[in-house]
Scaffold this active site. Sequence first.
Site, short mmCIF file in Angstrom:
data_model
loop_
_atom_site.label_atom_id
_atom_site.label_comp_id
_atom_site.label_asym_id
_atom_site.label_seq_id
_atom_site.Cartn_x
_atom_site.Cartn_y
_atom_site.Cartn_z
N CYS A 102 4.62 29.55 7.12
CA CYS A 102 5.57 30.64 6.85
C CYS A 102 5.46 31.06 5.39
CB CYS A 102 6.99 30.21 7.17
SG CYS A 102 8.21 31.51 6.88
N LYS A 141 0.58 24.05 11.83
CA LYS A 141 0.11 25.43 11.70
C LYS A 141 0.03 25.75 10.21
CE LYS A 141 0.94 30.15 13.38
NZ LYS A 141 0.98 30.91 12.14
N HIS A 169 -4.21 30.00 10.54
CA HIS A 169 -4.02 31.44 10.33
C HIS A 169 -4.93 31.84 9.17
CE1 HIS A 169 -0.96 34.99 9.90
NE2 HIS A 169 -2.21 35.38 9.83
N ASN A 202 -5.81 32.08 14.51
CA ASN A 202 -4.72 33.05 14.45
C ASN A 202 -5.07 34.15 13.46
OD1 ASN A 202 -1.24 32.97 13.36
ND2 ASN A 202 -2.21 34.26 14.88
N GLY A 203 -4.92 35.41 13.90
CA GLY A 203 -5.17 36.55 13.01
C GLY A 203 -6.16 37.54 13.58
#
Length: 466
Positions: A102, A141, A169, A202-203
């Site tokens: 985050c 993550k 990510h 991710n992305g």
Amino acid sequence: MEFWARSLRGARYVLAPMVDQSELAWRLLSRRHGAQLCYTPMLHAQVFVRDANYRRENLYSDLCPADRPLIVQFCANDPDVFVQAALLAQEFCDAIDLNLGCPQMIAKRGHYGAFLQDEWDLLEKIIERACEKLSVPITCKIRVFPEMEKTVTYAKLLEKAGCQLLTVHGRTKEQKGPLTGVASWEHIKAVRNAVKIPIFANGNIQFLSDVERCIQETGAHGVMTAEGNLHNPALFEGKNPRVWEMAEEYLDLVRQFPCSLSFVRAHLFKLWHHTLQVYQDLREELAKVKTLEGIIAVNRELKRRCQEEAANQKEGEEPTGELPFFHWICQPYVRPPPKDTTKEESGVRGKRALEDEEENAELLSKNKQKKKLRNPKKSFDPALKPKYAKCDQCGNPKGNKCVFQLCRSCCKKAAFREMADCAGHGLLFKTKYEKSVQCKSVQNVEAPEINIPEAPILQPPPEIKA
């Protein structure tokens, strides 16, 4: 690897953890349309341990046999707190995920998410302690560093500590909002080749073709998507349905599995994003409605207008503008690239620089640019921003004038428990209590006896003789 193949059923299509957006109703909708694995929204470990209502609202009340396999994600910066939260959640899921990705300001203030990525000793302790105490696997993550070598070393450290699945990510923590840019699949590929545990990429996922291409280019075991799914829940099916079909299906699920109205409204804004640019009046109406039935009514009107517009189309007519499909078809929203993008060979953007506001005004968000026009002397330099003191209990920003040195939520509980006032947060439990006691005491006091002297008897006046 066995955990991914057995417990997660070899999932390749993964719905990302999204704060206030990956609630049960949306997870079930996504599963119907191709998602094979879902994450809960990011949950605050300390609040999860402390607050039974928070546990019930965010996990315990969401029990649904169709909602598996499921990974519960927590943000935390303390090994003991993370383990306590995970122990309370482990029987309701297939794994526990530690959020290290985050990038938002609230994560910076609370010191969690991507702002832990340099504290390797702490992360080792958190994961090792969790592996000792829990009966379900630990996953993580992360976001990447600009340096590929450092990213690989970081991933190896997490693997060695006990992480059994890693989602990468391909953006740095600085790549967010108007500076989001393109994710680096090169970094993901480097991590995949360096570790032995399963990797989710991710992305840059907007269509099913992107999913297949990502797996081929990175070698990842699965692909996770967030924004692509919010605009098109059928992305993993390779379909682009009409928006009202997805919206109506989701609203039916919300009736069965209620959630906060703000979640529902946010989903409708994403689904109808392109159409709401056309019908601004309905955009305003959607923002104002206060009930689920009101949202359903707005959705019904959007459907009616779009169906009417589609019926009036000429044969062979193509969509105008830059959209690949007509605005009532589920399709991605493509963020405009940063104006000053100077990508390195790795494709990862450098750190955000706002030291010179005059030269970098284009880096400010639209909202901040408006504020700058209204007040040219206002500074947006992060170095000049006030430092936020942390709440002693949950780590969120505390009130500057709070008598308990807590955030508003924690202060409210403390003030109620101790029957005390907090002028800083406008909480008056003690004053209200004293007033109620005074009222009761006044009501119970017997009125004193008052001796009123008897009035004298007046004699009639003498008769007047003529």
